[in-house]
Enzyme design. Structure first.
Site, PDB file in Angstrom:
ATOM      1  N   THR A 154       0.869  -1.179   0.000  1.00 38.14           N
ATOM      2  CA  THR A 154       0.000   0.000   0.000  1.00 38.14           C
ATOM      3  C   THR A 154       0.906   1.229   0.000  1.00 38.14           C
ATOM      4  O   THR A 154       1.902   1.271   0.735  1.00 38.14           O
ATOM      5  CB  THR A 154      -1.000  -0.017   1.165  1.00 38.14           C
ATOM      6  N   GLU A 155       0.595   2.199  -0.854  1.00 41.68           N
ATOM      7  CA  GLU A 155       1.558   3.273  -1.130  1.00 41.68           C
ATOM      8  C   GLU A 155       1.815   4.164   0.080  1.00 41.68           C
ATOM      9  O   GLU A 155       2.778   4.914   0.099  1.00 41.68           O
ATOM     10  CB  GLU A 155       1.128   4.118  -2.330  1.00 41.68           C
TER      11      GLU A 155
END
Lengths: 222, 211, 222, 211
Positions: D47-48
């Site tokens: 997840t960024e």
């Protein structure tokens, strides 16, 4: 002696001036320096440019600054969220300017400012509306866009722990933009859940104190 | 002419390192400076191989072979130290976060040019290390060196003849004879080593020294 | 299942091919993957380009590769040290090419490769011999040099600890170039002083396992 | 015409996520994919906002409000997880280290163009997030979406009419009607939802589909 601790949130934000460019850490509700932002909202200092991933949600954080009319410009990747009512109100009334930057380019432009890089080429955004008017270059057969560093006067940072030297560590996904923003401002102000009496373990430091100017305690987690 | 010892030049320079400064010390003479900074000043030394807060040499038997400075000497940590990788280290340098870098030099010129990485002798392979990154990123570059070469030839020059480390980067020069500021008009005298006159120093200096 | 552990140094380096570009971590004697380099020396694989801060000292490490005639080219910031006898011998005999890169530019070019950056402008080297033939640009009144990413086929990395996912942490100043080199090669090979049976604590990971392809144990410290 | 449910489209796509893959899942339909990946495959989701190894939602009472994914949902860590900052996160993406990104779309074109961040309606402020970084950096971009809009208008097009997220970036499209590869010659059929024919699907697709 090096001692970057200041006694209160109010004192910590006292150096922010009208028209300042202010970076604000956080993603979603994690890692947002709510205490510092509230203190900034209470000063009423206006004409600010806010650089952050989002443009606030609900009534708190960046939304509070927008509600109080302190924000002239927002540079972010994702301003429109279910709770971004105050941003949308100000934007639609033409009271706030917006620059939308792809999230990775936002992080990299901030890093460039903090690291003395004069600009860089990225494939991100090539061939899209967000590259319009920007210098482009073909490198090894791929299109790249030239992006410039993004400097700030002030960075408002949320950390898990800080020591008197300004060394910081973070908690889980509250890290996000905080370490890179801490490097890119003339004056970096930190609220930490814990301000340690002892120095942090050198191996566990994520942001070395050289990047930090002021540290104050704010225990509340979102 | 009275010449200060290397230690005394380092001691003189150390007076100009203020409390709370972040400082990078080059290899050789620059490295002596730390030991002469007046008591009561907390100075954080950075070494480009990944440590901010370089402490003194380890006590007998307490050396960690993987805890070294840029000159490969064994060092220690101090309260407030942090470890980091090379990209962060050079972000500190290049991004303007350090306050002072102290470097040795082959030559310094009145326009602030610094030459400290290569001579005109091309029989050896060149080696640059972190000097070029330091000089562009650190706002105050202090040079510490002997005023003249062993053969008496000048090192404080109108223009450098050796390849540059960086153009117009030097703030101040500390030698065994004098302390000189680099100004828009060239070198200006700050201090003389005791017992010397400006004329004495000017005589062994190629560049003009303003008083 | 993700399991990047390999049984021996020999197996770990078996994928290195003649002519490969090989990044090697370390600064001074700290953080050099001596075990992997020895194993590479034993393969006799030649025509290598070595990217490292130094060019070896004494008889070990990169010096061993130079002694064995496996190195065609060196890209580094500081090849000449008191012990760099094998580098100097090969260089003076014209048997090895040299590209000298300022140390921070070396780190940043490696980072650019690992981070998908097509090139960047730095003030480092502007107005010097090392900028000759390179594109330059004046930005906000300062001269900058354009520098390109530096990719590798192989990275040889020294870590303090690794887990089966390839997560790494380092010890003291043995960190140096290792984390950034781990990101910039097609195939990243790690020797770790300890290969853990348990996963590393997520907050303590310095190099996330996504950057790592193979991990093997080599306990010896310099 | 037989249409798969969103869950079934996600289940179909999940078959194509191999063991040991590093995957970024976009917000919405893409996020459903994780739950359908066949057992025995160890997949690391990124997840960024700074976590590799995204685990399932926390058990009652065990939520950490500072442990969230890019859609701001509460998540957990799994064995092998690591936390990092945004620059490292986008180095992973932009540097080509992830294997697959699964994204939603407004429109996909036969030349691989993707439009998933803005429409032609300019009454709302634009928002791009990390989509443009993902599409240039991740070698395999899988789009998951309904085949047509609610009003029946096509989303699988000759050319996108909405602003692009990236040109020529899509590898494969998974819809409730079909799975299509993007090739040098345009869309090529990989799979049909059970009970449909290529003619059925072609009838609601603007672009030509090669069989």
């Amino acid at each position: 002696m090096i001692d970057k601790r200041v006694a209160s949130l109010t004192k910590a934000v006292a150096s922010i001036r009208p028209g300042d460019v202010v970076m604000i850490g956080g993603f979603g509700s994690a890692g947002i320096p709510y205490g510092l932002i509230d203190a900034l909202a209470q000063t009423g200092v206006g004409g600010l440019t806010v650089i952050s991933n989002n443009a606030g949600a609900g009534e708190e954080g960046i939304s509070a600054l927008l509600r109080c009319g302190q924000v002239a410009r927002v540079i972010c990747s994702y301003p429109r969220t279910p709770g971004s009512i105050w941003f949308e109100r100000r934007y639609e009334a033409g009271e706030v300017e917006l620059e939308v930057v792809p999230q990775g380019t936002l992080a990299e432009r901030i890093r460039a400012a903090g690291s003395g890089i004069g600009g860089f080429f990225t494939r991100t955004g090539y061939g899209t509306k967000l590259a319009e008017g920007k210098e482009t270059r073909i490198i090894d057969g791929h299109g790249y866009v030239f992006e410039k560093p993004l400097h700030a006067d002030i960075a408002l940072i949320r950390a898990e722990a800080a020591d008197r030297w300004g060394n910081l560590r973070y908690h889980a996904t509250a890290r996000n933009f905080n370490p890179v923003m801490a490097t890119a401002a003339r004056h970096t102000i930190v609220e930490a859940r814990m301000v340690l009496d002892e120095p942090m373990e050198p191996e566990g430091v994520v942001t070395p104190g050289i990047f930090v100017d002021a540290v104050t305690q704010y225990e509340v987690r979102p | 002419m009275n010449r200060l010892s290397d230690d005394d030049v380092a001691r003189r320079l150390a007076q100009d390192i203020p409390d709370r400064a972040y400082v990078n010390l080059g290899i050789g003479m620059p490295n002596k400076v730390a030991r002469f900074v007046p008591e009561g000043r907390e100075v954080m030394y950075q070494t480009e191989n990944g440590l901010l807060g370089v402490g003194p040499a380890p006590a007998e038997g307490e050396a960690d072979p993987e805890l070294i400075d840029a000159s490969k000497k064994l060092v220690t940590t101090i309260p407030g130290s942090s470890f980091f990788d090379h990209t962060t280290s050079f972000s500190m340098m290049r991004g303007g976060h350090l306050d002072i870098a102290v470097l040795g030099a082959y030559q310094v010129a009145e326009n602030g040019d610094l030459a400290n990485w290569a001579t005109l002798d091309e029989s050896h392979p060149p080696a640059v290390g972190g000097a070029m990154d330091l000089v562009v990123g650190v706002p105050r570059i202090y040079v510490i060196m002997r005023h003249v070469n062993r053969d008496g030839s000048p090192k404080v020059l109108r223009r450098c003849t050796y390849p540059l480390t960086g153009p117009g980067v030097v703030s101040r020069v500390y030698t065994d004879l004098a302390v000189l500021d680099v100004t828009d008009n060239g070198f200006r005298l700050v201090d003389l080593a005791p017992g010397n006159t400006l004329e004495d120093v000017q005589a062994v200096t190629e560049a003009r020294i303003l008083s």
